[in-house]
Design a protein around this motif. Structure first.
Motif, PDB file in Angstrom:
ATOM      1  N   ASN A 102      29.036 -88.566 -18.791  1.00 47.64           N
ATOM      2  CA  ASN A 102      28.245 -89.308 -19.780  1.00 47.64           C
ATOM      3  C   ASN A 102      28.607 -90.792 -19.804  1.00 47.64           C
ATOM      4  OD1 ASN A 102      28.662 -86.591 -22.097  1.00 47.64           O
ATOM      5  ND2 ASN A 102      26.923 -86.941 -20.748  1.00 47.64           N
ATOM      6  N   ASN A 103      27.676 -91.607 -20.283  1.00 43.58           N
ATOM      7  CA  ASN A 103      27.956 -93.020 -20.561  1.00 43.58           C
ATOM      8  C   ASN A 103      29.137 -93.121 -21.524  1.00 43.58           C
ATOM      9  OD1 ASN A 103      27.907 -95.445 -22.246  1.00 43.58           O
ATOM     10  ND2 ASN A 103      25.940 -95.960 -21.328  1.00 43.58           N
ATOM     11  N   HIS A 104      29.142 -92.338 -22.605  1.00 47.28           N
ATOM     12  CA  HIS A 104      30.203 -92.492 -23.602  1.00 47.28           C
ATOM     13  C   HIS A 104      31.547 -91.976 -23.111  1.00 47.28           C
ATOM     14  CE1 HIS A 104      28.975 -88.346 -24.943  1.00 47.28           C
ATOM     15  NE2 HIS A 104      30.238 -88.247 -25.306  1.00 47.28           N
ATOM     16  N   VAL A 105      31.570 -91.307 -21.969  1.00 46.79           N
ATOM     17  CA  VAL A 105      32.830 -90.849 -21.362  1.00 46.79           C
ATOM     18  C   VAL A 105      33.323 -91.851 -20.318  1.00 46.79           C
ATOM     19  CG1 VAL A 105      33.905 -89.050 -19.934  1.00 46.79           C
ATOM     20  CG2 VAL A 105      32.350 -88.407 -21.789  1.00 46.79           C
ATOM     21  N   LEU A 106      32.437 -92.291 -19.435  1.00 42.52           N
ATOM     22  CA  LEU A 106      32.831 -93.159 -18.321  1.00 42.52           C
ATOM     23  C   LEU A 106      32.595 -94.646 -18.584  1.00 42.52           C
ATOM     24  CD1 LEU A 106      31.500 -91.167 -15.195  1.00 42.52           C
ATOM     25  CD2 LEU A 106      33.796 -91.110 -16.216  1.00 42.52           C
ATOM     26  N   ALA A 107      31.659 -94.968 -19.470  1.00 40.97           N
ATOM     27  CA  ALA A 107      31.303 -96.382 -19.686  1.00 40.97           C
ATOM     28  C   ALA A 107      31.555 -96.833 -21.115  1.00 40.97           C
ATOM     29  CB  ALA A 107      29.849 -96.623 -19.298  1.00 40.97           C
ATOM     30  N   ASN A 108      32.306 -96.045 -21.883  1.00 41.32           N
ATOM     31  CA  ASN A 108      32.725 -96.450 -23.234  1.00 41.32           C
ATOM     32  C   ASN A 108      31.536 -96.892 -24.081  1.00 41.32           C
ATOM     33  OD1 ASN A 108      34.493 -96.969 -25.342  1.00 41.32           O
ATOM     34  ND2 ASN A 108      35.084 -99.003 -24.591  1.00 41.32           N
ATOM     35  N   SER A 109      30.446 -96.098 -24.030  1.00 46.04           N
ATOM     36  CA  SER A 109      29.243 -96.369 -24.828  1.00 46.04           C
ATOM     37  C   SER A 109      28.752 -97.806 -24.665  1.00 46.04           C
ATOM     38  CB  SER A 109      29.511 -96.058 -26.306  1.00 46.04           C
ATOM     39  OG  SER A 109      29.849 -94.702 -26.470  1.00 46.04           O
ATOM     40  N   GLY A 113      34.230 -81.134 -29.131  1.00 49.01           N
ATOM     41  CA  GLY A 113      34.540 -82.484 -28.715  1.00 49.01           C
ATOM     42  C   GLY A 113      35.388 -82.504 -27.460  1.00 49.01           C
ATOM     43  N   GLY A 114      34.999 -83.317 -26.502  1.00 48.87           N
ATOM     44  CA  GLY A 114      35.710 -83.386 -25.224  1.00 48.87           C
ATOM     45  C   GLY A 114      34.991 -82.649 -24.109  1.00 48.87           C
ATOM     46  N   ASP A 115      33.998 -81.816 -24.473  1.00 45.90           N
ATOM     47  CA  ASP A 115      33.203 -81.106 -23.459  1.00 45.90           C
ATOM     48  C   ASP A 115      32.041 -81.960 -22.962  1.00 45.90           C
ATOM     49  OD1 ASP A 115      34.722 -78.751 -23.419  1.00 45.90           O
ATOM     50  OD2 ASP A 115      33.637 -77.926 -25.136  1.00 45.90           O
ATOM     51  N   SER A 116      31.830 -83.121 -23.571  1.00 41.89           N
ATOM     52  CA  SER A 116      30.762 -84.017 -23.131  1.00 41.89           C
ATOM     53  C   SER A 116      30.894 -84.336 -21.653  1.00 41.89           C
ATOM     54  CB  SER A 116      30.816 -85.328 -23.919  1.00 41.89           C
ATOM     55  OG  SER A 116      30.219 -85.203 -25.167  1.00 41.89           O
ATOM     56  N   GLY A 117      29.773 -84.275 -20.948  1.00 45.28           N
ATOM     57  CA  GLY A 117      29.765 -84.558 -19.525  1.00 45.28           C
ATOM     58  C   GLY A 117      29.719 -83.318 -18.669  1.00 45.28           C
TER      59      GLY A 117
END
Length: 361
Positions: A129-136, A318-322
């Motif tokens: 996800n963007n919010h995982v790899l690109a810090n939103s 939480g943490g399963d995103s991506g």
């Protein structure tokens, strides 16, 4: 199930969605099977998602959801508060599978979804996800990506395994309805391409009369849509980003506990699915709602509206995103998990992700 009724309900959603989302407490609109006394029926309904169900006397006339909208029966479903999922796990060397902790060096941790390939160059890339790899949206191309993520004790430089390559920008708004100005040309309410509605529903076929549940539950929740929209709200399609591995040979193409995805497939109502995520590991669920428009919270003040999404029974935390969502009984990828609540998990159809990010599995 009548395809005419299905088309009628989809048309009712198109016509009524904006009005329904303006009602206090409504956080999403979708199409799915009607619930009756906590049991799923085989009747198609226009699902109106609310953070919390309230007695009729506690609602104003403007906020009540009609029993019928444009000829389609409505079904009010309590889903809690949906958030982009992030949270704390292990370090993998020398072979890093998908489905484990990863993250931008300034976030906590999310899930490495899969190793994918650039559609034009064939280069192997990490999908999450963007919010995982690109810090939103706050990251810059070339930023360090850690495995495990920072919350799981990943540190620079020892755990830097990749660099941020590219990401799809997230468009936010705040609780007052205001926010960053949307692009001059907004995408359609029901975007074409990877989430083509006709194609999506043509695959429904033999639908299940009842949908199996899951014992796994979420810790996150969904925020209410503002009662009045001060400015147009941009319709996001994906929360996705790609990272370039420092050493592609360190990464497995298989998802831990599942295997290597063999292709993409459109989700169907009632489809049994599974995932391997950084927090809850291997879990299973079932698709309950499709063509969903939902408002997802990113922190205390910002929200983002997503269209064309799929909702399942709760199967993540939480943490399963991506994490990639995989059809149970096959290795077909059906979506990319990015949000959820105690009552639901949300993912973007896989073909939409592949098209927007210009990648192949």
């Amino acid at each position: 199930m009548s395809m005419d009724l299905l088309r009628q309900t989809l048309e009712a959603q198109r016509l009524a969605q904006a009005d329904l989302l303006r009602r206090r407490g409504v956080v999403g609109v979708a199409v799915g099977f009607r619930n009756y006394k906590e049991e799923v029926t085989d009747q198609i309904a226009l699902a109106v998602l609310v953070q919390q169900k309230k007695p009729i006397e506690a609602l104003s006339a403007d906020d009540l959801v009609p029993a019928d909208v444009n000829g389609a029966r409505t079904d009010v479903i309590e889903v809690g508060r949906l958030e982009a999922l992030i949270n704390p796990r292990d370090r993998y060397r020398p072979n890093i599978p998908a489905g484990v902790s990863i993250g931008h060096y300034k976030v906590t941790a999310g899930t490495l979804g899969a190793i994918v390939f650039d559609k034009h160059t064939g280069e192997p890339l990490i999908l999450s996800n963007n919010h995982v790899l690109a810090n939103s949206n706050e990251a810059e191309v070339g930023d360090a990506i850690l495995q495990p993520g920072p919350t799981d004790h990943g540190v620079r430089p020892d755990d830097v395994v990749a660099k941020l390559h590219r990401f799809e920008m997230l468009r936010f708004y705040n609780e007052s309805g205001a926010g960053p100005s949307p692009p001059t040309t907004s995408p359609p309410l029901f975007p074409a391409g990877g989430c083509d509605i006709v194609e999506l529903w043509a695959t429904v076929g033999n639908l299940f009369g009842r949908i199996s549940g899951s014992s796994k539950r979420l810790t996150s929740v969904l925020r209410a849509t503002p009662h009045a929209e001060a400015t147009p709200i941009y319709a996001n399609r994906v929360d996705a980003a790609l990272a370039r591995p420092n050493n592609p040979m360190l990464f497995q193409q298989a998802i831990a506990e599942i295997g290597r995805p063999t292709g993409a497939k459109l989700a169907q109502l009632g489809m049994e699915v599974r995932k391997q995520g950084r927090t809850t590991g291997y879990t299973e669920g079932a698709v309950t709602l499709m063509n969903a428009t939902v408002d997802v919270s990113y922190g205390e003040d910002l929200q983002a509206r997503f269209v064309g999404q799929v909702i399942t029974t709760p199967m993540s935390q939480g943490g399963d995103s991506g994490a990639l969502i995989i059809e149970r009984g096959s290795l077909n990828a059906v979506g990319l998990l990015f949000a959820g609540s105690r009552r639901a998990t949300i993912f973007t159809p896989m073909q939409t992700v592949l098209n927007v990010m210009e990648i192949n599995l």
